[in-house]
Design a protein around this motif. Structure first.
Motif, mmCIF file in Angstrom:
data_model
loop_
_atom_site.group_PDB
_atom_site.id
_atom_site.type_symbol
_atom_site.label_atom_id
_atom_site.label_comp_id
_atom_site.label_asym_id
_atom_site.label_seq_id
_atom_site.Cartn_x
_atom_site.Cartn_y
_atom_site.Cartn_z
ATOM 1 N N SER A 243 0.817 -1.216 0.000
ATOM 2 C CA SER A 243 0.000 0.000 0.000
ATOM 3 C C SER A 243 0.852 1.268 0.000
ATOM 4 O O SER A 243 0.309 2.368 -0.088
ATOM 5 N N THR A 244 2.171 1.125 0.109
ATOM 6 C CA THR A 244 3.071 2.281 0.062
ATOM 7 C C THR A 244 4.206 1.993 -0.916
ATOM 8 O O THR A 244 4.468 0.836 -1.285
ATOM 9 N N ALA A 245 4.882 3.050 -1.321
ATOM 10 C CA ALA A 245 6.008 2.909 -2.250
ATOM 11 C C ALA A 245 7.004 4.029 -2.000
ATOM 12 O O ALA A 245 6.685 5.041 -1.368
ATOM 13 N N THR A 246 8.214 3.838 -2.524
ATOM 14 C CA THR A 246 9.255 4.862 -2.442
ATOM 15 C C THR A 246 9.372 5.546 -3.806
ATOM 16 O O THR A 246 9.551 4.879 -4.831
ATOM 17 N N VAL A 247 9.262 6.858 -3.796
ATOM 18 C CA VAL A 247 9.350 7.635 -5.040
ATOM 19 C C VAL A 247 10.575 8.539 -4.966
ATOM 20 O O VAL A 247 10.795 9.228 -3.972
ATOM 21 N N VAL A 248 11.363 8.527 -6.044
ATOM 22 C CA VAL A 248 12.507 9.428 -6.177
ATOM 23 C C VAL A 248 12.196 10.397 -7.312
ATOM 24 O O VAL A 248 12.028 9.992 -8.462
ATOM 25 N N TYR A 249 12.090 11.673 -6.964
ATOM 26 C CA TYR A 249 11.800 12.715 -7.953
ATOM 27 C C TYR A 249 13.103 13.349 -8.416
ATOM 28 O O TYR A 249 13.999 13.620 -7.618
ATOM 29 N N ARG A 250 13.176 13.612 -9.718
ATOM 30 C CA ARG A 250 14.272 14.421 -10.260
ATOM 31 C C ARG A 250 13.676 15.768 -10.641
ATOM 32 O O ARG A 250 12.830 15.857 -11.536
ATOM 33 N N CYS A 251 14.114 16.833 -9.944
ATOM 34 C CA CYS A 251 13.529 18.162 -10.108
ATOM 35 C C CYS A 251 14.559 19.143 -10.650
ATOM 36 O O CYS A 251 15.756 19.015 -10.392
ATOM 37 N N ILE A 252 14.067 20.117 -11.400
ATOM 38 C CA ILE A 252 14.930 21.177 -11.909
ATOM 39 C C ILE A 252 15.571 21.915 -10.727
ATOM 40 O O ILE A 252 14.901 22.241 -9.756
ATOM 41 N N PHE A 253 16.868 22.156 -10.829
ATOM 42 C CA PHE A 253 17.594 22.856 -9.758
ATOM 43 C C PHE A 253 17.839 24.305 -10.172
ATOM 44 O O PHE A 253 18.271 24.563 -11.300
ATOM 45 N N PRO A 254 17.578 25.284 -9.311
ATOM 46 C CA PRO A 254 16.971 25.132 -7.976
ATOM 47 C C PRO A 254 15.469 24.933 -8.098
ATOM 48 O O PRO A 254 14.846 25.359 -9.069
ATOM 49 N N THR A 255 14.897 24.289 -7.099
ATOM 50 C CA THR A 255 13.477 23.994 -7.149
ATOM 51 C C THR A 255 12.731 24.770 -6.069
ATOM 52 O O THR A 255 13.178 24.862 -4.936
ATOM 53 N N ALA A 256 11.588 25.345 -6.467
ATOM 54 C CA ALA A 256 10.803 26.164 -5.536
ATOM 55 C C ALA A 256 9.577 25.416 -5.019
ATOM 56 O O ALA A 256 8.980 25.818 -4.020
ATOM 57 N N THR A 257 9.196 24.323 -5.696
ATOM 58 C CA THR A 257 7.998 23.576 -5.302
ATOM 59 C C THR A 257 8.398 22.180 -4.846
ATOM 60 O O THR A 257 9.142 21.485 -5.540
ATOM 61 N N ASP A 258 7.899 21.772 -3.696
ATOM 62 C CA ASP A 258 8.201 20.442 -3.154
ATOM 63 C C ASP A 258 7.184 19.448 -3.706
ATOM 64 O O ASP A 258 6.007 19.483 -3.334
ATOM 65 N N PRO A 259 7.611 18.542 -4.601
ATOM 66 C CA PRO A 259 6.655 17.597 -5.190
ATOM 67 C C PRO A 259 6.099 16.603 -4.180
ATOM 68 O O PRO A 259 5.010 16.061 -4.373
ATOM 69 N N THR A 260 6.833 16.348 -3.097
ATOM 70 C CA THR A 260 6.381 15.367 -2.116
ATOM 71 C C THR A 260 5.098 15.815 -1.426
ATOM 72 O O THR A 260 4.370 14.992 -0.873
ATOM 73 N N ALA A 261 4.811 17.104 -1.452
ATOM 74 C CA ALA A 261 3.614 17.627 -0.785
ATOM 75 C C ALA A 261 2.404 17.653 -1.703
ATOM 76 O O ALA A 261 1.279 17.840 -1.237
ATOM 77 N N LYS A 262 2.610 17.479 -3.021
ATOM 78 C CA LYS A 262 1.502 17.614 -3.965
ATOM 79 C C LYS A 262 1.175 16.332 -4.722
ATOM 80 O O LYS A 262 0.013 16.021 -4.938
ATOM 81 N N ALA A 263 2.193 15.621 -5.184
ATOM 82 C CA ALA A 263 1.959 14.472 -6.059
ATOM 83 C C ALA A 263 1.213 13.370 -5.329
ATOM 84 O O ALA A 263 1.464 13.092 -4.156
ATOM 85 N N LYS A 264 0.266 12.750 -6.038
ATOM 86 C CA LYS A 264 -0.520 11.637 -5.501
ATOM 87 C C LYS A 264 -0.413 10.452 -6.455
ATOM 88 O O LYS A 264 -0.471 10.621 -7.674
ATOM 89 N N PHE A 265 -0.300 9.251 -5.867
ATOM 90 C CA PHE A 265 -0.164 8.035 -6.661
ATOM 91 C C PHE A 265 -1.347 7.108 -6.369
ATOM 92 O O PHE A 265 -1.800 7.010 -5.216
ATOM 93 N N TYR A 266 -1.813 6.440 -7.426
ATOM 94 C CA TYR A 266 -3.017 5.625 -7.257
ATOM 95 C C TYR A 266 -3.082 4.533 -8.325
ATOM 96 O O TYR A 266 -2.399 4.594 -9.361
ATOM 97 N N ILE A 267 -3.931 3.538 -8.044
ATOM 98 C CA ILE A 267 -4.259 2.493 -9.009
ATOM 99 C C ILE A 267 -5.643 2.797 -9.574
ATOM 100 O O ILE A 267 -6.597 3.007 -8.814
ATOM 101 N N ASP A 268 -5.741 2.826 -10.891
ATOM 102 C CA ASP A 268 -7.029 3.060 -11.550
ATOM 103 C C ASP A 268 -7.737 1.715 -11.697
ATOM 104 O O ASP A 268 -7.176 0.762 -12.255
ATOM 105 N N TYR A 269 -8.959 1.636 -11.189
ATOM 106 C CA TYR A 269 -9.710 0.380 -11.246
ATOM 107 C C TYR A 269 -9.874 -0.099 -12.688
ATOM 108 O O TYR A 269 -9.916 -1.316 -12.937
ATOM 109 N N ASN A 270 -9.979 0.822 -13.635
ATOM 110 C CA ASN A 270 -10.140 0.425 -15.034
ATOM 111 C C ASN A 270 -8.905 -0.320 -15.541
ATOM 112 O O ASN A 270 -9.018 -1.227 -16.370
ATOM 113 N N ASP A 271 -7.719 0.049 -15.042
ATOM 114 C CA ASP A 271 -6.506 -0.694 -15.396
ATOM 115 C C ASP A 271 -6.564 -2.104 -14.829
ATOM 116 O O ASP A 271 -6.183 -3.078 -15.494
ATOM 117 N N PHE A 272 -7.037 -2.208 -13.592
ATOM 118 C CA PHE A 272 -7.156 -3.527 -12.965
ATOM 119 C C PHE A 272 -8.167 -4.398 -13.715
ATOM 120 O O PHE A 272 -7.903 -5.583 -13.978
#
Length: 309
Positions: A243-272
């Motif tokens: 139910s959890t995973a480790t994500v490594v983001y590669r962001c443009i340097f310098p970065t002003a927005t923290d992707p860890t606070a916004k990005a959401k990951f999910y499974i789409d039932y239609n894919d299943f």
């Protein structure tokens, strides 16, 4: 005898000065030039099968007029942009005189000014040729400096070309490759031209392409994320393992927005529902624009359903 030699030298010197002065003067004359056309009209041969005579009133130095008189004993081959042609029907294409001014130097030579065209719009005959359109594939060997990467894949223009030839030859051509692009320790954006590899027995609509590769410095950010679900029917309970995973983001340097606070990951039932094994790849939403790419571990998740009672 000595006086006569001096007199002749003076006459020759005066004649030379007179000739140079006269040849340097501007003269206006009517000049006619036989022309064949070369172009890149889709579905047509590269060279015209006919020639046309272009007549214009031109202004040039006397010297240039002498050069033109010698040069224009032969037919001039002029490269015209396909967009400048007007289709006349059949195999015939015409160049409006208004467009000919852009080709004056090719027709009459450098240092010649066209005051007006006298002849009618020249027409040329371009025969049809068998062709197909195929993509351009860039052949790359690129190494980046530490903490640098491409902002997006290398772009080429045009990204596809027309290949002309016999049908039996065209059957074997599905892609056209560039000459290899070898770059090392890359830490800045690059642009340039690449020659195209012409397959044997065919002709290409372009001999080269323009490439562009945007390169940026990046920083990596790591985060543990929860894997949610989307589009699950009310009567179904969808479980995602793990139910959890480790994500490594590669962001443009310098970065002003923290992707860890916004990005959401999910499974789409239609894919299943469309999978055979019940294993799915997580999707991502609300990914900030400063994220170049990301990796997620694990990449594939096991999904189980339990029908609600």
């Amino acid at each position: 005898m000595k006086v006569w030699v001096q007199f002749l030298l003076c006459v020759l010197f005066s004649a030379s000065i007179w000739l140079v002065l006269n040849l340097s003067q501007l003269y206006v004359a009517i000049v006619s030039v036989p022309v064949t056309a070369q172009s890149n009209i889709e579905g047509r041969g590269a060279l015209s099968q006919s020639e046309a005579t272009v007549t214009a009133q031109v202004s040039a130095s006397g010297y240039r007029h002498v050069v033109m008189a010698r040069r224009h004993r032969r037919t001039e081959q002029v490269s015209f942009a396909a967009a400048d042609f007007r289709y006349m029907g059949g195999d015939r294409y015409a160049i409006p005189n208004t467009a000919l001014y852009r080709y004056a130097s090719q027709i009459f030579g450098e240092g010649v000014t066209v005051e007006s065209f006298i002849s009618e719009d020249p027409e040329f005959s371009f025969p049809e040729e068998t062709y197909k359109k195929v993509p351009v594939r860039a052949v790359l060997d690129i190494e980046y400096a530490p903490q640098y990467m491409a902002l997006k894949p290398l772009q080429v223009q045009p990204d596809s070309v027309l290949v002309y030839g016999e049908p039996s030859r065209l059957e074997n051509v599905s892609v056209v490759s560039t000459k290899p692009l070898d770059l090392g320790d890359l830490r800045r954006s690059v642009h340039g031209k690449l020659r195209l590899e012409t397959p044997s027995g065919v002709r290409l609509s372009h001999e080269e392409c323009v490439y562009s590769l945007e390169v940026t410095r990046f920083v990596e950010l790591r985060s543990e994320v929860h894997i949610g679900t989307r589009n699950v029917p009310a009567s179904v309970d969808l479980a995602v393992l793990p139910s959890t995973a480790t994500v490594v983001y590669r962001c443009i340097f310098p970065t002003a927005t923290d992707p860890t606070a916004k990005a959401k990951f999910y499974i789409d039932y239609n894919d299943f529902a469309g999978s055979l094994s019940g294993r799915c790849v997580a999707r991502c939403e609300e990914l900030p624009n400063n994220v170049i790419d990301y990796t997620i571990s694990p990449e594939v998740f096991d999904c189980l359903v339990k029908t609600a009672e």
